[in-house]
Design an enzyme around this catalytic site. Sequence first.
Site, PDB file in Angstrom:
ATOM      1  N   LYS A 168      55.955 -94.304 -36.393  1.00 54.09           N
ATOM      2  CA  LYS A 168      55.182 -95.399 -36.753  1.00 54.09           C
ATOM      3  C   LYS A 168      55.696 -95.834 -38.131  1.00 54.09           C
ATOM      4  CE  LYS A 168      50.287 -93.588 -35.727  1.00 54.09           C
ATOM      5  NZ  LYS A 168      49.868 -94.486 -34.943  1.00 54.09           N
ATOM      6  N   ARG A 205      45.198 -88.951 -26.370  1.00 59.31           N
ATOM      7  CA  ARG A 205      44.766 -88.747 -25.085  1.00 59.31           C
ATOM      8  C   ARG A 205      45.376 -87.540 -24.499  1.00 59.31           C
ATOM      9  NH1 ARG A 205      46.844 -94.504 -23.399  1.00 59.31           N
ATOM     10  NH2 ARG A 205      46.413 -94.912 -25.957  1.00 59.31           N
TER      11      ARG A 205
END
Length: 462
Positions: free
Chosen positions: A243, A317
Amino acid sequence: MLPYQFIERPSPFVASDPKALTVYAVTPAELETGVLSKVDETWARAAGFKAEAGSFLLLQGDGATLKGAVFGLGKNPEEAPFACGKLARLLTAGVWRLEAPSLDPQQAALGFGLGGYSFDTYKTGKTPEAFLALADSVDRAALERTLQAVFLARDLVNTPTNDMGPERLGEVFHAIGTHYGATLKAVVGDDLLAQNFPLIHTVGRASAEAPRLLEMRWGRKGAKKVTLVGKGVCFDTGGLDIKPAASMLLMKKDMGGAANVLALACMIMGAELDLDLRVLVPAVENSISANAFRPGDIYRSRKGISVQIDNTDAEGRLILADALAYADEESPDLMIDMATLTGAARVALGPDLPPFFTDDEALASALGSASLEEADPIWRLPLFKGYEKDIRSRAADITNAPSGGMAGAITAALFLKRFVSNAESWVHFDIFAWSPTEKPHGPVGGEAQAIRALFRHISALG
């Protein structure tokens, strides 16, 4: 390292007290109808008080003594059900009673309690506290259960990762379970591979703290099975798909799903609901090192579904996939997962309105009603089958990061749905777990979302 134990905060509530000062919470119309005494009304008008939303004025008694206070609710108090939270920060130290003709006493007291929260673990000194004397009609036990749960969620999210990594989250999980007499289990490190939790291990293996799956069981066997699953990514660098710095600033909150399911579990256990409760938290840190998982890697999940890694920043996820598959093996009556999963959910609905996904129409309707009754906003988004093609992969069964960047919250929910087949009902919440602006009932920082609505629904089951 600061110690963290499961410690209940002091209650902001006391029993009715004849010496308590009164704070009047009024609308402009009520100000005109004699809620205040003539003396106090004259004082308020002289001070320019018009009962605008959030306005506040101390009332002076004889000899410059403090007589009470008046608080403005504005013309539409129903639009800010927890406005009285601001009073917890405005009132002087001491015991107060609330006179609010247009407000529900339970909801007003909850707002006051929520507004008194502050995260001061790393600060010195403490400001004086105001206490609220409750009316006899208010359910104090229910209020305090809710407050302790919300404060727990806020504390966990607000605590920085150097003091709330996977190990410490495991300690908190254990402390909570022990407090309520639950049965506890943890699968840690390479034991995840031995016990077939490959995706949890994959995401967390690069961290200095071993990944783990935390499990708690509580309640009566034979009762309705309710299983809570919370994403516990204690910090998310994004992995090798790192990020940018600005996007990493709040990544201590990426375990907000875990924080919220733990808070909800506390509400359930504290209320002694007749349920068979199970709580699962995969706790990891998505770090970067020589053994970090890579874009293009393919891994087989606990359920046997193969997953191609097209973005290491879509890690939540992955750990949820193994946890959901494990939870689903026991065919729960209701399975709830909560996760700070996608930025797409925030783009669609903003930070204060978490979306939920379910194929169960009755459950969706019940949750919508509970949301309105509790003033705990949630909004249903669709599990649109037309987007299932987007999670397919040429080299594996599915991808963790569909290309194109559209409908990201929906495709993430569809990914998770692949791992749920036996549960009677399943619902996925994509929460933000953070309040970016100060509100009457809470400061900027970690936030509990959807748990009051969920508790109301679950209470009807047990």
